[in-house]
Design a protein around this motif. Structure first.
Motif, mmCIF file in Angstrom:
data_model
loop_
_atom_site.group_PDB
_atom_site.id
_atom_site.type_symbol
_atom_site.label_atom_id
_atom_site.label_comp_id
_atom_site.label_asym_id
_atom_site.label_seq_id
_atom_site.Cartn_x
_atom_site.Cartn_y
_atom_site.Cartn_z
ATOM 1 N N SER B 121 42.626 56.133 34.757
ATOM 2 C CA SER B 121 43.634 55.648 33.809
ATOM 3 C C SER B 121 44.152 54.286 34.221
ATOM 4 C CB SER B 121 44.819 56.608 33.738
ATOM 5 O OG SER B 121 44.383 57.906 33.520
ATOM 6 N N LEU B 122 44.395 54.119 35.520
ATOM 7 C CA LEU B 122 44.932 52.838 35.976
ATOM 8 C C LEU B 122 43.899 51.728 35.803
ATOM 9 C CD1 LEU B 122 46.989 53.819 39.118
ATOM 10 C CD2 LEU B 122 47.825 52.870 36.985
ATOM 11 N N ARG B 123 42.644 52.055 36.058
ATOM 12 C CA ARG B 123 41.569 51.088 35.888
ATOM 13 C C ARG B 123 41.524 50.601 34.435
ATOM 14 N NH1 ARG B 123 35.434 51.598 36.222
ATOM 15 N NH2 ARG B 123 35.797 53.157 34.633
ATOM 16 N N ASN B 124 41.605 51.549 33.502
ATOM 17 C CA ASN B 124 41.597 51.171 32.089
ATOM 18 C C ASN B 124 42.829 50.371 31.716
ATOM 19 O OD1 ASN B 124 39.198 52.440 31.765
ATOM 20 N ND2 ASN B 124 40.075 54.340 30.975
ATOM 21 N N MET B 125 43.976 50.764 32.276
ATOM 22 C CA MET B 125 45.215 50.071 31.956
ATOM 23 C C MET B 125 45.161 48.623 32.441
ATOM 24 S SD MET B 125 49.088 50.987 33.116
ATOM 25 C CE MET B 125 49.219 52.429 32.157
ATOM 26 N N ILE B 126 44.678 48.427 33.661
ATOM 27 C CA ILE B 126 44.596 47.070 34.216
ATOM 28 C C ILE B 126 43.616 46.222 33.405
ATOM 29 C CG2 ILE B 126 43.857 45.737 36.262
ATOM 30 C CD1 ILE B 126 46.401 47.096 36.920
ATOM 31 N N LYS B 127 42.492 46.820 33.017
ATOM 32 C CA LYS B 127 41.497 46.095 32.199
ATOM 33 C C LYS B 127 42.117 45.670 30.883
ATOM 34 C CE LYS B 127 36.976 46.916 33.812
ATOM 35 N NZ LYS B 127 36.563 48.204 34.366
ATOM 36 N N LYS B 128 42.841 46.605 30.269
ATOM 37 C CA LYS B 128 43.433 46.349 28.963
ATOM 38 C C LYS B 128 44.505 45.258 29.061
ATOM 39 C CE LYS B 128 43.688 48.391 24.816
ATOM 40 N NZ LYS B 128 43.401 49.574 24.029
ATOM 41 N N LEU B 129 45.351 45.379 30.068
ATOM 42 C CA LEU B 129 46.461 44.435 30.199
ATOM 43 C C LEU B 129 45.960 43.034 30.516
ATOM 44 C CD1 LEU B 129 49.221 46.373 32.145
ATOM 45 C CD2 LEU B 129 49.437 45.279 29.928
ATOM 46 N N SER B 130 44.935 42.940 31.375
ATOM 47 C CA SER B 130 44.484 41.620 31.788
ATOM 48 C C SER B 130 43.617 40.985 30.703
ATOM 49 C CB SER B 130 43.694 41.702 33.090
ATOM 50 O OG SER B 130 42.488 42.372 32.872
ATOM 51 N N GLY B 131 42.960 41.820 29.895
ATOM 52 C CA GLY B 131 42.078 41.294 28.878
ATOM 53 C C GLY B 131 40.785 40.754 29.455
ATOM 54 N N ARG B 132 40.621 40.903 30.760
ATOM 55 C CA ARG B 132 39.385 40.473 31.431
ATOM 56 C C ARG B 132 38.752 41.694 32.079
ATOM 57 N NH1 ARG B 132 43.272 36.579 32.888
ATOM 58 N NH2 ARG B 132 43.956 37.852 34.621
ATOM 59 N N ASP B 133 37.682 41.439 32.815
ATOM 60 C CA ASP B 133 37.069 42.548 33.539
ATOM 61 C C ASP B 133 37.706 42.634 34.919
ATOM 62 O OD1 ASP B 133 35.398 44.691 33.613
ATOM 63 O OD2 ASP B 133 33.755 43.574 34.528
ATOM 64 N N GLU B 134 38.992 42.873 34.924
ATOM 65 C CA GLU B 134 39.708 42.871 36.192
ATOM 66 C C GLU B 134 39.782 44.281 36.759
ATOM 67 O OE1 GLU B 134 43.168 40.389 36.211
ATOM 68 O OE2 GLU B 134 44.131 41.622 37.726
ATOM 69 N N GLN B 135 39.645 44.389 38.085
ATOM 70 C CA GLN B 135 39.634 45.697 38.732
ATOM 71 C C GLN B 135 41.037 46.116 39.154
ATOM 72 O OE1 GLN B 135 36.700 47.537 39.482
ATOM 73 N NE2 GLN B 135 35.826 46.051 38.061
ATOM 74 N N PHE B 136 41.254 47.426 39.125
ATOM 75 C CA PHE B 136 42.473 47.978 39.721
ATOM 76 C C PHE B 136 42.255 48.003 41.235
ATOM 77 C CE2 PHE B 136 43.790 52.245 41.371
ATOM 78 C CZ PHE B 136 45.105 51.917 41.617
ATOM 79 N N VAL B 137 43.240 47.574 42.007
ATOM 80 C CA VAL B 137 43.049 47.443 43.454
ATOM 81 C C VAL B 137 43.789 48.527 44.236
ATOM 82 C CG1 VAL B 137 43.359 45.920 45.433
ATOM 83 C CG2 VAL B 137 42.695 44.964 43.243
ATOM 84 N N ASN B 138 45.075 48.645 44.027
ATOM 85 C CA ASN B 138 45.810 49.691 44.732
ATOM 86 C C ASN B 138 47.142 49.985 44.056
ATOM 87 O OD1 ASN B 138 47.892 47.865 45.757
ATOM 88 N ND2 ASN B 138 46.352 47.130 47.209
ATOM 89 N N TYR B 139 47.738 51.115 44.406
ATOM 90 C CA TYR B 139 49.126 51.356 44.016
ATOM 91 C C TYR B 139 49.869 51.967 45.193
ATOM 92 C CZ TYR B 139 48.627 56.445 43.225
ATOM 93 O OH TYR B 139 48.439 57.787 43.379
ATOM 94 N N ARG B 140 51.184 51.830 45.144
ATOM 95 C CA ARG B 140 51.992 52.280 46.263
ATOM 96 C C ARG B 140 53.150 53.129 45.770
ATOM 97 N NH1 ARG B 140 56.335 49.758 48.230
ATOM 98 N NH2 ARG B 140 55.952 47.784 47.205
#
Lengths: 134, 219
Positions: B121-140
């Motif tokens: 879910s986070l991977r998809n959210m980050i992709k959607k928000l950035s509008g690029r092929d950006e990777q989710f890296v970490n959460y804390r």
């Protein structure tokens, strides 16, 4: 150093305030933001259950490669989320200030219905003063 | 600073490997059929007591695994959750003050699914928000930090560490480039992508263990 956006999510996971400031992230429709806010609400609940060591809060910072989301969960269940660049130094302090403005300009507003979208000029102006017009 | 656990998922969303260090809250063993064989001894369902054919349940589950049987190493039947690994490669130094383990209340297979759900879910959210092929890296969170590294082939390496840790993507990449390629990809006994077996084997586990224990973030 850039602040891309601010979200306020109510305790049921509904997005009650969303505003973009700097460019840099995709421009989404309000429907897409609503879906993302709902997803974040769910993820936040799950992350607190995955702790390998004792009890845990939900996710506080979520990082991508070029931006991060900082989440403040208040005692009432309302979540404040700010999207910033990775280099942004103190998004937590910023969220605390937003919370303060929210308490003053939204919660004390007799015309505001709790858990409903925030339509308050006072809140908008004070957020603009804090973050910039965008 | 410390490292808690490592999960590896394949492109079919299944957990194929699990290992943990210094974890005070353990998941319950997975239910029968909940996880693939050869994922991790510690969280696999307990075998039936009456079973005399221990080799079926021996550490690495795979009937084709000849690594342990040919070397004459007796691989213990996994009948206790906190049993120390009995193969010589996997002996870890015992900690001087044993910590009390509590349960997360979740079975391992449930936990593995939750972890996968969150990163997806986070991977998809980050992709959607950035509008690029950006990777989710970490959460804390207040208690831990989760790091993700995804390979081109769809393998996802997930590591849980203490919240003060720096980004550990490079470590996950090192695990991929080092032990994973050496002992899984180049190991003819490991069936990758089979959906039937995990990728656990003695050398892979020992090699990851050595690497992680050698890190500066590991106490």
């Amino acid at each position: 150093m850039a602040i891309y956006g601010l979200w306020v999510i109510n305790k049921a996971g509904g997005l009650v305030y969303q505003r973009n400031f700097a460019d840099g992230l995709a421009q989404l429709t309000s429907n897409e933001y609503l879906v993302l806010a709902g997803t974040l609400h769910g993820i936040h609940a799950i992350t607190s259950r995955l702790s390998p060591m004792g009890s845990s809060s939900g996710a506080q910072v979520i990082e991508g490669e070029s931006f991060k989301m900082t989440i403040l969960l208040t005692a009432s269940g309302t979540k404040f989320v700010v999207l910033t660049s990775l280099a942004e130094a103190s998004p937590d302090a910023l969220l605390q200030k937003v919370y303060e403005i929210y308490s003053d300009a939204v919660m004390k507003n007799p015309f505001h219905t709790p858990e409903m979208p925030i339509r308050s000029e006072g809140f908008d102006t004070r957020i603009t003063a804090l973050i910039g017009s965008g | 600073m410390t490292i808690h656990s490592l999960y590896i998922y394949d492109r079919h969303c299944t957990c194929v490997y699990y290992q943990d260090w210094h974890r005070t809250r353990r998941p319950k063993p997975a239910v029968e059929g909940g996880i693939l064989p050869a994922v991790s001894q510690a969280v696999s369902p307990s075998p039936h007591l009456a079973n005399s054919n221990a080799s079926v349940y021996s550490g690495y589950g795979s009937p084709r695994n000849t690594l342990s049987s040919n070397t004459g190493v007796v691989v213990a039947v996994n009948d206790m959750l906190n049993q120390a690994p009995s193969t010589p490669l996997l002996q870890s130094p015992t900690s001087p003050n044993p910590v009390v383990l509590t349960s997360t209340g979740l079975a391992f297979d449930e936990e593995a699914k939750l972890v996968y759900g969150v990163i997806l879910s986070l991977r998809n959210m980050i992709k959607k928000l950035s509008g690029r092929d950006e990777q989710f890296v970490n959460y804390r969170t207040s208690a831990y930090k989760l790091h993700l590294f995804e390979t081109m082939s769809g393998y996802k390496f997930v590591m849980l560490t203490d919240p003060a840790a720096e980004s550990l993507r490079f470590v996950l990449r090192q695990i991929y480039v080092g032990p994973f390629l050496e002992y899984v990809v180049r190991n003819p006994l490991v069936q990758m992508d089979s959906r039937e077996h995990g990728i656990d084997n003695e050398y892979f586990r020992a090699s990851i263990d050595r690497m992680v224990r050698g890190l500066s973030v590991f106490p």
